[in-house]
Design a protein around this motif. Structure first.
Motif, mmCIF file in Angstrom:
data_model
loop_
_atom_site.group_PDB
_atom_site.id
_atom_site.type_symbol
_atom_site.label_atom_id
_atom_site.label_comp_id
_atom_site.label_asym_id
_atom_site.label_seq_id
_atom_site.Cartn_x
_atom_site.Cartn_y
_atom_site.Cartn_z
ATOM 1 N N SER A 163 29.774 63.823 45.255
ATOM 2 C CA SER A 163 28.618 64.612 44.824
ATOM 3 C C SER A 163 29.049 66.073 44.717
ATOM 4 O O SER A 163 29.933 66.520 45.437
ATOM 5 N N HIS A 164 28.445 66.775 43.834
ATOM 6 C CA HIS A 164 28.758 68.197 43.616
ATOM 7 C C HIS A 164 30.237 68.386 43.278
ATOM 8 O O HIS A 164 30.943 69.155 43.921
ATOM 9 N N SER A 165 30.700 67.677 42.278
ATOM 10 C CA SER A 165 32.121 67.739 41.913
ATOM 11 C C SER A 165 32.537 69.111 41.384
ATOM 12 O O SER A 165 33.728 69.363 41.224
ATOM 13 N N GLU A 166 31.561 69.967 41.137
ATOM 14 C CA GLU A 166 31.907 71.294 40.638
ATOM 15 C C GLU A 166 32.419 72.208 41.758
ATOM 16 O O GLU A 166 32.990 73.259 41.482
ATOM 17 N N THR A 167 32.271 71.791 43.005
ATOM 18 C CA THR A 167 32.745 72.613 44.118
ATOM 19 C C THR A 167 34.118 72.146 44.591
ATOM 20 O O THR A 167 34.396 70.945 44.659
ATOM 21 N N THR A 168 34.939 73.101 44.911
ATOM 22 C CA THR A 168 36.274 72.807 45.418
ATOM 23 C C THR A 168 36.191 72.020 46.723
ATOM 24 O O THR A 168 36.957 71.087 46.948
ATOM 25 N N GLU A 169 35.254 72.391 47.565
ATOM 26 C CA GLU A 169 35.120 71.745 48.875
ATOM 27 C C GLU A 169 34.835 70.254 48.739
ATOM 28 O O GLU A 169 35.379 69.437 49.484
ATOM 29 N N SER A 170 34.010 69.876 47.786
ATOM 30 C CA SER A 170 33.681 68.470 47.576
ATOM 31 C C SER A 170 34.923 67.670 47.181
ATOM 32 O O SER A 170 35.145 66.563 47.688
ATOM 33 N N ILE A 171 35.740 68.208 46.302
ATOM 34 C CA ILE A 171 36.965 67.528 45.871
ATOM 35 C C ILE A 171 37.953 67.455 47.022
ATOM 36 O O ILE A 171 38.609 66.426 47.234
ATOM 37 N N ARG A 172 38.050 68.504 47.809
ATOM 38 C CA ARG A 172 38.940 68.487 48.979
ATOM 39 C C ARG A 172 38.491 67.470 50.012
ATOM 40 O O ARG A 172 39.324 66.785 50.617
ATOM 41 N N GLU A 173 37.190 67.361 50.231
ATOM 42 C CA GLU A 173 36.673 66.370 51.174
ATOM 43 C C GLU A 173 36.999 64.955 50.703
ATOM 44 O O GLU A 173 37.400 64.110 51.494
ATOM 45 N N PHE A 174 36.813 64.714 49.406
ATOM 46 C CA PHE A 174 37.169 63.411 48.861
ATOM 47 C C PHE A 174 38.652 63.127 49.074
ATOM 48 O O PHE A 174 39.036 62.057 49.547
ATOM 49 N N GLN A 175 39.498 64.105 48.720
ATOM 50 C CA GLN A 175 40.944 63.911 48.824
ATOM 51 C C GLN A 175 41.358 63.628 50.268
ATOM 52 O O GLN A 175 42.162 62.733 50.530
ATOM 53 N N PHE A 176 40.778 64.345 51.217
ATOM 54 C CA PHE A 176 41.102 64.136 52.629
ATOM 55 C C PHE A 176 40.695 62.739 53.079
ATOM 56 O O PHE A 176 41.472 62.017 53.708
ATOM 57 N N ALA A 177 39.470 62.324 52.741
ATOM 58 C CA ALA A 177 38.971 61.007 53.146
ATOM 59 C C ALA A 177 39.784 59.891 52.491
ATOM 60 O O ALA A 177 40.118 58.886 53.134
ATOM 61 N N PHE A 178 40.111 60.051 51.216
ATOM 62 C CA PHE A 178 40.892 59.042 50.502
ATOM 63 C C PHE A 178 42.292 58.923 51.100
ATOM 64 O O PHE A 178 42.789 57.823 51.344
ATOM 65 N N LYS A 179 42.916 60.067 51.360
ATOM 66 C CA LYS A 179 44.265 60.074 51.943
ATOM 67 C C LYS A 179 44.263 59.413 53.315
ATOM 68 O O LYS A 179 45.152 58.610 53.630
ATOM 69 N N LYS A 180 43.264 59.705 54.114
ATOM 70 C CA LYS A 180 43.158 59.120 55.456
ATOM 71 C C LYS A 180 43.031 57.599 55.368
ATOM 72 O O LYS A 180 43.677 56.863 56.120
ATOM 73 N N LEU A 181 42.225 57.118 54.423
ATOM 74 C CA LEU A 181 42.058 55.678 54.242
ATOM 75 C C LEU A 181 43.386 55.034 53.837
ATOM 76 O O LEU A 181 43.762 53.977 54.352
ATOM 77 N N MET A 182 44.120 55.667 52.917
ATOM 78 C CA MET A 182 45.402 55.124 52.471
ATOM 79 C C MET A 182 46.406 55.069 53.624
ATOM 80 O O MET A 182 47.160 54.102 53.757
ATOM 81 N N GLU A 183 46.407 56.100 54.463
ATOM 82 C CA GLU A 183 47.299 56.122 55.628
ATOM 83 C C GLU A 183 46.907 55.041 56.633
ATOM 84 O O GLU A 183 47.764 54.318 57.150
ATOM 85 N N ASP A 184 45.618 54.943 56.922
ATOM 86 C CA ASP A 184 45.139 53.974 57.921
ATOM 87 C C ASP A 184 45.442 52.538 57.531
ATOM 88 O O ASP A 184 45.699 51.699 58.391
#
Length: 152
Positions: free
Chosen positions: A38-59
């Protein structure tokens, strides 16, 4: 090898994990089936997605990510959000493969899954992500590569 199939649509990344070991496919349980951006226009939203996705891939010890490619122009073009999300995924420290819907369809036609999709315990909306992961595994198993996929 464990692969994460990804379908990007609208403000969502639908995922499915699929591993192939010892000539057997396995769909491991996963705590998450999709990511809503949600709110893909904000940098923070994209960073949150990237962090969560990366964590899932690592786990889940994912070896490769396979993304269904989208058209960049025309009626069937992907949204700006999907391309932002794709870039965020590509910047992770994992190999990312782009596979066209046509290639997925060809691989499934040539070597269809030997199990009923409903029997896998997945949600119906995960089928394209599953198909992408399965098609990639088939390309890898049978060493059949097309020019439309990219390995980065």
């Amino acid at each position: 090898m464990r692969v994460c199939g990804v379908e990007l649509k609208g403000g969502e990344a639908v995922i499915n994990l699929l591993s192939y070991e010892g000539e057997t496919f396995n769909v491991p349980d996963c705590r998450q089936q999709s990511f809503i951006i949600s709110h893909s226009e904000t940098t923070e939203s994209i960073r949150e997605f990237q962090f969560a996705f990366k964590k899932l891939m690592e786990d889940y010890h994912v070896d490769k990510i396979v993304i269904i490619s989208r058209e960049q122009k025309g009626k069937l073009a992907g949204s700006a959000t999907t391309f932002k999300v794709e870039a965020a995924i590509q910047l992770l420290d994992l190999p990312v493969i782009l596979i066209s819907p046509v290639t997925v369809k060809e691989r499934l036609k040539r070597n269809p899954p030997q199990v009923d999709f409903e029997g896998l315990g997945l949600k119906r909306f995960q089928k394209p992500a599953f198909d992408a992961a399965y098609a990639y595994h088939n390309q890898h198993i049978f060493n059949v590569w097309d020019n439309d996929q990219s390995d980065s």
